[in-house]
Scaffold this motif. Structure first.
Motif, PDB file in Angstrom:
ATOM      1  N   LYS A   1       0.822  -1.219   0.000  1.00  0.00           N
ATOM      2  CA  LYS A   1       0.000   0.000   0.000  1.00  0.00           C
ATOM      3  C   LYS A   1       0.853   1.266   0.000  1.00  0.00           C
ATOM      4  O   LYS A   1       0.369   2.368   0.287  1.00  0.00           O
ATOM      5  CB  LYS A   1      -0.960   0.032   1.214  1.00  0.00           C
ATOM      6  N   LYS A   2       2.124   1.133  -0.339  1.00  0.00           N
ATOM      7  CA  LYS A   2       2.990   2.307  -0.476  1.00  0.00           C
ATOM      8  C   LYS A   2       2.910   2.818  -1.917  1.00  0.00           C
ATOM      9  O   LYS A   2       2.610   2.062  -2.844  1.00  0.00           O
ATOM     10  CB  LYS A   2       4.434   1.963  -0.114  1.00  0.00           C
ATOM     11  N   SER A   3       3.231   4.097  -2.100  1.00  0.00           N
ATOM     12  CA  SER A   3       3.132   4.697  -3.428  1.00  0.00           C
ATOM     13  C   SER A   3       4.397   5.442  -3.774  1.00  0.00           C
ATOM     14  O   SER A   3       5.229   5.752  -2.911  1.00  0.00           O
ATOM     15  CB  SER A   3       1.930   5.651  -3.487  1.00  0.00           C
ATOM     16  N   SER A   4       4.540   5.744  -5.057  1.00  0.00           N
ATOM     17  CA  SER A   4       5.657   6.552  -5.539  1.00  0.00           C
ATOM     18  C   SER A   4       5.172   7.374  -6.726  1.00  0.00           C
ATOM     19  O   SER A   4       4.172   7.041  -7.359  1.00  0.00           O
ATOM     20  CB  SER A   4       6.846   5.669  -5.939  1.00  0.00           C
ATOM     21  N   MET A   5       5.896   8.455  -7.018  1.00  0.00           N
ATOM     22  CA  MET A   5       5.549   9.332  -8.136  1.00  0.00           C
ATOM     23  C   MET A   5       6.731   9.441  -9.083  1.00  0.00           C
ATOM     24  O   MET A   5       7.895   9.432  -8.668  1.00  0.00           O
ATOM     25  CB  MET A   5       5.187  10.726  -7.637  1.00  0.00           C
ATOM     26  N   LYS A   6       6.449   9.552 -10.367  1.00  0.00           N
ATOM     27  CA  LYS A   6       7.480   9.870 -11.347  1.00  0.00           C
ATOM     28  C   LYS A   6       6.869  10.770 -12.404  1.00  0.00           C
ATOM     29  O   LYS A   6       5.644  10.827 -12.568  1.00  0.00           O
ATOM     30  CB  LYS A   6       8.102   8.628 -11.967  1.00  0.00           C
ATOM     31  N   THR A   7       7.745  11.480 -13.127  1.00  0.00           N
ATOM     32  CA  THR A   7       7.292  12.481 -14.087  1.00  0.00           C
ATOM     33  C   THR A   7       8.037  12.310 -15.401  1.00  0.00           C
ATOM     34  O   THR A   7       9.243  12.014 -15.415  1.00  0.00           O
ATOM     35  CB  THR A   7       7.540  13.904 -13.544  1.00  0.00           C
ATOM     36  N   PHE A   8       7.314  12.489 -16.518  1.00  0.00           N
ATOM     37  CA  PHE A   8       7.911  12.436 -17.849  1.00  0.00           C
ATOM     38  C   PHE A   8       7.588  13.740 -18.586  1.00  0.00           C
ATOM     39  O   PHE A   8       6.424  14.153 -18.626  1.00  0.00           O
ATOM     40  CB  PHE A   8       7.349  11.253 -18.651  1.00  0.00           C
ATOM     41  N   GLU A   9       8.618  14.345 -19.145  1.00  0.00           N
ATOM     42  CA  GLU A   9       8.394  15.570 -19.921  1.00  0.00           C
ATOM     43  C   GLU A   9       7.728  15.234 -21.256  1.00  0.00           C
ATOM     44  O   GLU A   9       7.993  14.195 -21.861  1.00  0.00           O
ATOM     45  CB  GLU A   9       9.710  16.296 -20.175  1.00  0.00           C
ATOM     46  N   LYS A  10       6.893  16.156 -21.726  1.00  0.00           N
ATOM     47  CA  LYS A  10       6.188  15.968 -22.982  1.00  0.00           C
ATOM     48  C   LYS A  10       6.889  16.705 -24.109  1.00  0.00           C
ATOM     49  O   LYS A  10       7.664  17.646 -23.870  1.00  0.00           O
ATOM     50  CB  LYS A  10       4.749  16.470 -22.843  1.00  0.00           C
ATOM     51  N   PRO A  11       6.630  16.315 -25.361  1.00  0.00           N
ATOM     52  CA  PRO A  11       7.209  17.035 -26.499  1.00  0.00           C
ATOM     53  C   PRO A  11       6.654  18.457 -26.603  1.00  0.00           C
ATOM     54  O   PRO A  11       5.662  18.808 -25.968  1.00  0.00           O
ATOM     55  CB  PRO A  11       6.777  16.190 -27.709  1.00  0.00           C
ATOM     56  N   LEU A  12       7.317  19.258 -27.423  1.00  0.00           N
ATOM     57  CA  LEU A  12       6.911  20.640 -27.725  1.00  0.00           C
ATOM     58  C   LEU A  12       6.839  21.513 -26.476  1.00  0.00           C
ATOM     59  O   LEU A  12       5.967  22.374 -26.326  1.00  0.00           O
ATOM     60  CB  LEU A  12       5.563  20.664 -28.454  1.00  0.00           C
ATOM     61  N   LEU A  13       7.784  21.300 -25.560  1.00  0.00           N
ATOM     62  CA  LEU A  13       7.801  22.075 -24.321  1.00  0.00           C
ATOM     63  C   LEU A  13       7.971  23.564 -24.575  1.00  0.00           C
ATOM     64  O   LEU A  13       7.501  24.398 -23.800  1.00  0.00           O
ATOM     65  CB  LEU A  13       8.942  21.586 -23.417  1.00  0.00           C
ATOM     66  N   ASN A  14       8.679  23.917 -25.654  1.00  0.00           N
ATOM     67  CA  ASN A  14       8.970  25.329 -25.936  1.00  0.00           C
ATOM     68  C   ASN A  14       7.799  26.061 -26.567  1.00  0.00           C
ATOM     69  O   ASN A  14       7.861  27.267 -26.800  1.00  0.00           O
ATOM     70  CB  ASN A  14      10.192  25.443 -26.856  1.00  0.00           C
TER      71      ASN A  14
END
Length: 481
Positions: free
Chosen positions: A252-265
């Motif tokens: 029941k533990k959790s974690s977070m991760k993030t991915f950048e998307k294209p066309l950030l500029n």
């Protein structure tokens, strides 16, 4: 002479029809002899025991549920009818298996009161167990790894998430999920509660591996996947990044991760973005009316693998189909020639990408859709949709059977898409034809009636169930990709 000719002609027509049908195998059939009342059949729930390959086909009307048990060779080995259930419990949401006892769960339409019905084939008995959620706690979805059912819920006041499991008697065991944070970045970058994103009026769909998904389904901003012993929830409300919450079902533990998307500029109100998770990869798409980009990343490490991009003045080099528009009121199928039209269409409202592996190739579907109303305020339905709106028909397809939900999601909303075939290294294979969708194969096979119709995944193939209403005989037919 004429009779002989007509007989021969009839034989030829039948033969050609059989040849034209997709490859399929009838697995079994049985009569619904347990049903004695005259009420209409409401739902069919196929339960597959992942440990031994046995299955139970539950057929339900407003009063009772009838369970027909099959072995792994699809031979009928037992049957059992439930006692009369309360009519308020109309929505099938999942099942639990303890040894050879099969317990199905139903809810009221508000998803705050529940009952379970246990089918004990050894003692030839059934029993019910009712429970309800506390005030301010909202039901989100069900998850069923390893034959065990879990409820995912959220408290909108506290922001807490909970995961329920059930003992052999069907009594709920409530577990609080250990969250690193109850907040993530929302649409405009401002912090928003995870619980709020999970308890919106829009239901959160869960995706099953190696099942085709429509653009309508994958364009959702929040998606649930079950990977091994983890629940993975992706959030795409923010245009700059995909945020992923992973919950370990055991700890029941959790974690977070993030991915950048294209066309950030590019900062444009018309920019649309989304993602899709498949196997060990995450696929990120972004588009404006001027440019499209798809990036393939390693899900575990975040490492960049490949990018495909095109601007409005170029030809899309990574597609194996025309640009297809479906579902318009006056022209249900069109092919568009210019990339700029494709970009304009897919950024009009909802964008999505779907990935599935067929044989040794990856099949990508990229596009967007616009909800399209018709007279009376409903949505248009089309072939392959089964006449059931997404999340409709008692929600059985939504909460319990992801395959049937995926099948139903191929509606005739106004969608624009391309499809592309890629090899194991995600290199485009322009010479290859797009394989036929398994649901299209199923639709080519005659359906005995829409009563009690279901489609579900069994190991590495698909099964369609349908009923001959005149003889009350239920048929299971196997289809392979």
């Amino acid at each position: 002479m004429r009779k002989s000719f007509l007989k021969a002609l009839g034989f030829i027509v039948v033969t050609l029809t059989v040849i034209a049908l997709p490859a399929q195998t009838q697995l079994t059939n049985f009569r619904n002899v347990l049903k004695q009342n005259s009420t209409d059949i409401k739902d069919v729930i196929p339960i597959v025991n992942k440990e031994n390959g046995n299955s139970v086909i539950f057929i339900a009307d407003a009063k009772n549920v009838y369970g027909y048990k099959l072995n792994d060779q699809f031979q009928l080995i037992d049957k059992l009818a439930s006692d009369t259930k309360k009519r308020k419990y109309k929505v099938f949401i999942g099942a639990d298996i303890h040894d050879e006892d099969y317990r199905i769960f139903l809810s009221n339409p508000n998803k705050n009161k529940f009952t379970s019905i246990n089918f004990s084939y050894s003692s030839k008995s059934t029993n019910h167990n009712e429970f309800e959620l506390p005030l301010y706690e909202y039901f989100i979805q069900t998850i069923s790894p390893a034959n065990k059912l879990h409820f995912l819920t959220a408290n909108k006041l506290s922001g807490e998430l909970f995961l329920y499991n059930f003992d052999a008697d069907g009594s709920p065991i409530k577990n609080k999920i250990d969250l690193e944070s109850t907040l993530i970045a929302g649409k405009n970058g401002k912090a928003v509660r995870i619980a709020n994103l999970l308890t919106t009026p829009d239901k959160i769909n869960k995706f099953e591996k190696d099942v085709p998904n429509s653009i309508e389904a994958v364009s959702d901003k929040t998606k649930i996947y079950v990977r091994n012993n983890e629940i993975v929830i992706t959030f795409d409300q923010n245009k700059e990044k995909t945020q992923v919450l992973t919950i370990d079902i055991e700890t029941k533990k959790s974690s977070m991760k993030t991915f950048e998307k294209p066309l950030l500029n590019i900062n444009s109100p018309r920019k649309k973005t989304n993602s899709f998770l498949y196997d060990k990869y995450i696929f990120e798409v972004a588009a404006t009316k001027d440019i499209f980009s798809m990036q393939i990343l390693n899900y575990n490490s975040g490492a960049f693998i490949k990018e495909y991009a095109v601007n409005k003045n170029e030809t899309i080099a990574f597609k194996n189909t025309p640009i297809i528009q479906e579902g318009a009121v006056y022209n249900s199928y069109r092919e568009l020639e210019k990339t700029k039209k494709f970009l304009r269409k897919i950024t009009a409202e909802n964008i999505g990408v779907s990935v599935i592996k067929v044989a040794d190739d990856y099949l990508f579907t990229i596009g967007g859709y616009v909800k399209q109303a018709r007279g009376g305020g409903g949505f248009m339905m089309g072939p392959g949709f089964g006449g059931i709106p997404i999340g409709g028909a008692g929600n059985v397809t939504f909460f319990f059977n992801p395959t049937m939900f995926a099948y139903n999601s191929f509606s005739s909303t106004k969608s624009t898409r391309i499809e592309g075939v890629f090899n194991d290294n995600f290199e485009h294979s322009p010479e290859k034809e797009v394989p036929e969708n398994i649901f299209d194969k199923i639709d080519k096979h005659p359906t005995k009636s829409e009563v009690a119709k279901t489609i579900f995944k069994y190991k590495d193939f698909f099964i369609k169930g349908d009923m001959d209403t005149k003889t009350k005989t239920y048929y299971l037919t196997k289809f392979t990709q």
